[in-house]
Design a protein around this motif. Structure first.
Motif, PDB file in Angstrom:
ATOM      1  N   TYR A 153      -0.870   0.792  13.949  1.00  0.00           N
ATOM      2  CA  TYR A 153       0.500   0.677  13.453  1.00  0.00           C
ATOM      3  C   TYR A 153       0.890  -0.762  13.100  1.00  0.00           C
ATOM      4  N   ARG A 154       0.194  -1.731  13.643  1.00  0.00           N
ATOM      5  CA  ARG A 154       0.435  -3.118  13.251  1.00  0.00           C
ATOM      6  C   ARG A 154      -0.105  -3.351  11.833  1.00  0.00           C
ATOM      7  N   LEU A 155      -1.179  -2.619  11.466  1.00  0.00           N
ATOM      8  CA  LEU A 155      -1.818  -2.824  10.168  1.00  0.00           C
ATOM      9  C   LEU A 155      -1.374  -1.822   9.102  1.00  0.00           C
ATOM     10  N   PHE A 156      -1.125  -0.584   9.490  1.00  0.00           N
ATOM     11  CA  PHE A 156      -0.806   0.484   8.542  1.00  0.00           C
ATOM     12  C   PHE A 156       0.323   1.351   9.089  1.00  0.00           C
ATOM     13  N   ASP A 157       0.934   2.119   8.189  1.00  0.00           N
ATOM     14  CA  ASP A 157       1.951   3.077   8.614  1.00  0.00           C
ATOM     15  C   ASP A 157       1.394   4.501   8.647  1.00  0.00           C
ATOM     16  N   THR A 158       0.499   4.819   7.698  1.00  0.00           N
ATOM     17  CA  THR A 158      -0.039   6.179   7.576  1.00  0.00           C
ATOM     18  C   THR A 158      -1.496   6.127   7.106  1.00  0.00           C
ATOM     19  N   PRO A 159      -2.221   7.237   7.230  1.00  0.00           N
ATOM     20  CA  PRO A 159      -3.583   7.282   6.671  1.00  0.00           C
ATOM     21  C   PRO A 159      -3.610   7.040   5.155  1.00  0.00           C
ATOM     22  N   LEU A 160      -2.570   7.475   4.440  1.00  0.00           N
ATOM     23  CA  LEU A 160      -2.514   7.208   3.000  1.00  0.00           C
ATOM     24  C   LEU A 160      -2.431   5.709   2.723  1.00  0.00           C
ATOM     25  N   ASP A 161      -1.761   4.967   3.587  1.00  0.00           N
ATOM     26  CA  ASP A 161      -1.707   3.505   3.431  1.00  0.00           C
ATOM     27  C   ASP A 161      -3.101   2.883   3.540  1.00  0.00           C
ATOM     28  N   VAL A 162      -3.931   3.460   4.374  1.00  0.00           N
ATOM     29  CA  VAL A 162      -5.304   2.973   4.534  1.00  0.00           C
ATOM     30  C   VAL A 162      -6.063   3.162   3.218  1.00  0.00           C
ATOM     31  N   VAL A 163      -5.916   4.334   2.619  1.00  0.00           N
ATOM     32  CA  VAL A 163      -6.578   4.615   1.338  1.00  0.00           C
ATOM     33  C   VAL A 163      -6.005   3.717   0.245  1.00  0.00           C
ATOM     34  N   THR A 164      -4.706   3.500   0.269  1.00  0.00           N
ATOM     35  CA  THR A 164      -4.065   2.606  -0.706  1.00  0.00           C
ATOM     36  C   THR A 164      -4.654   1.208  -0.615  1.00  0.00           C
ATOM     37  N   TRP A 165      -4.860   0.724   0.596  1.00  0.00           N
ATOM     38  CA  TRP A 165      -5.463  -0.596   0.807  1.00  0.00           C
ATOM     39  C   TRP A 165      -6.871  -0.638   0.221  1.00  0.00           C
ATOM     40  N   GLN A 166      -7.639   0.432   0.441  1.00  0.00           N
ATOM     41  CA  GLN A 166      -9.001   0.492  -0.102  1.00  0.00           C
ATOM     42  C   GLN A 166      -8.981   0.463  -1.636  1.00  0.00           C
ATOM     43  N   VAL A 167      -8.061   1.210  -2.231  1.00  0.00           N
ATOM     44  CA  VAL A 167      -7.960   1.249  -3.700  1.00  0.00           C
ATOM     45  C   VAL A 167      -7.551  -0.125  -4.229  1.00  0.00           C
ATOM     46  N   GLU A 168      -6.606  -0.770  -3.575  1.00  0.00           N
ATOM     47  CA  GLU A 168      -6.182  -2.092  -4.028  1.00  0.00           C
ATOM     48  C   GLU A 168      -7.306  -3.117  -3.909  1.00  0.00           C
ATOM     49  N   LYS A 169      -8.104  -3.040  -2.867  1.00  0.00           N
ATOM     50  CA  LYS A 169      -9.269  -3.929  -2.748  1.00  0.00           C
ATOM     51  C   LYS A 169     -10.237  -3.681  -3.898  1.00  0.00           C
ATOM     52  N   LEU A 170     -10.438  -2.423  -4.235  1.00  0.00           N
ATOM     53  CA  LEU A 170     -11.325  -2.049  -5.339  1.00  0.00           C
ATOM     54  C   LEU A 170     -10.834  -2.654  -6.655  1.00  0.00           C
TER      55      LEU A 170
END
Length: 184
Positions: free
Chosen positions: A50-67
């Motif tokens: 929760y310090r890094l993300f709010d939801t599992p979709l936020d995790v995927v969003t981070w991966q897409v933005e890194k890409l």
């Protein structure tokens, strides 16, 4: 929303979480993934998640933005505009598992939104007329921001049969066909 600092520990925790979410998303929709499951697989505490993300979709969003950051950095070095869709296709194909998760979770908009954001950097590589007004530029950017991701989703839907060069060819062929159809 994600909140990842430049701290090495935060980066490492975020990567562990991302690997866990991607693993879980191969088996079920993102909306059904619990933080407890992510915690169990990643070994990262609930409070760290929760310090890094709010939801599992936020995790995927981070991966897409890194890409897309990777793509943007690579593409500005491209020698010709024809290379841009090819380079995009090659990078996306290397990350097919992430794209399949986006497709399975109906997240084309996430891909297109990132593409649109980074397309500003790419726009200078194309030979578009210098006198395009702002409205024309916005329509062009939005069209291309969805067109390339749609080509990737078509490749996924077709079973990943074509090479990056073939998908790039079909992309440009589609643009030509649309242009010819409007001239008639």
């Amino acid at each position: 929303m994600y909140h990842i600092s430049c701290d090495i520990r935060a980066q490492r925790s975020a990567q562990l979480i991302a690997e866990s979410v991607l693993h879980l998303a191969e088996k079920k929709p993102l909306a059904e993934i619990s933080i407890a499951e992510i915690q169990r697989i990643s070994g990262v505490s609930r409070s760290t998640f929760y310090r890094l993300f709010d939801t599992p979709l936020d995790v995927v969003t981070w991966q897409v933005e890194k890409l897309f950051k990777t793509w943007s950095a690579e593409i500005t070095k491209a020698p010709a505009k024809k290379i841009i869709p090819l380079a995009f296709m090659q990078l996306m194909m290397k990350n097919a598992a992430l794209l399949e998760i986006l497709a399975q979770n109906d997240q084309l908009a996430l891909l297109a939104r990132n593409h649109r954001h980074y397309f500003q950097d790419v726009l200078t590589v194309f030979d578009f007329p210098a006198d395009l007004d702002q409205i024309e530029k916005e329509y062009l950017i939005d069209f291309l921001s969805y067109a390339l991701p749609i080509a990737i989703f078509t490749w996924l839907r077709r079973g990943k049969k074509e090479t990056a060069a073939e998908v790039s060819h079909y992309f440009w062929q589609s643009i030509r066909l649309m242009s010819q159809a409007t001239k008639k």
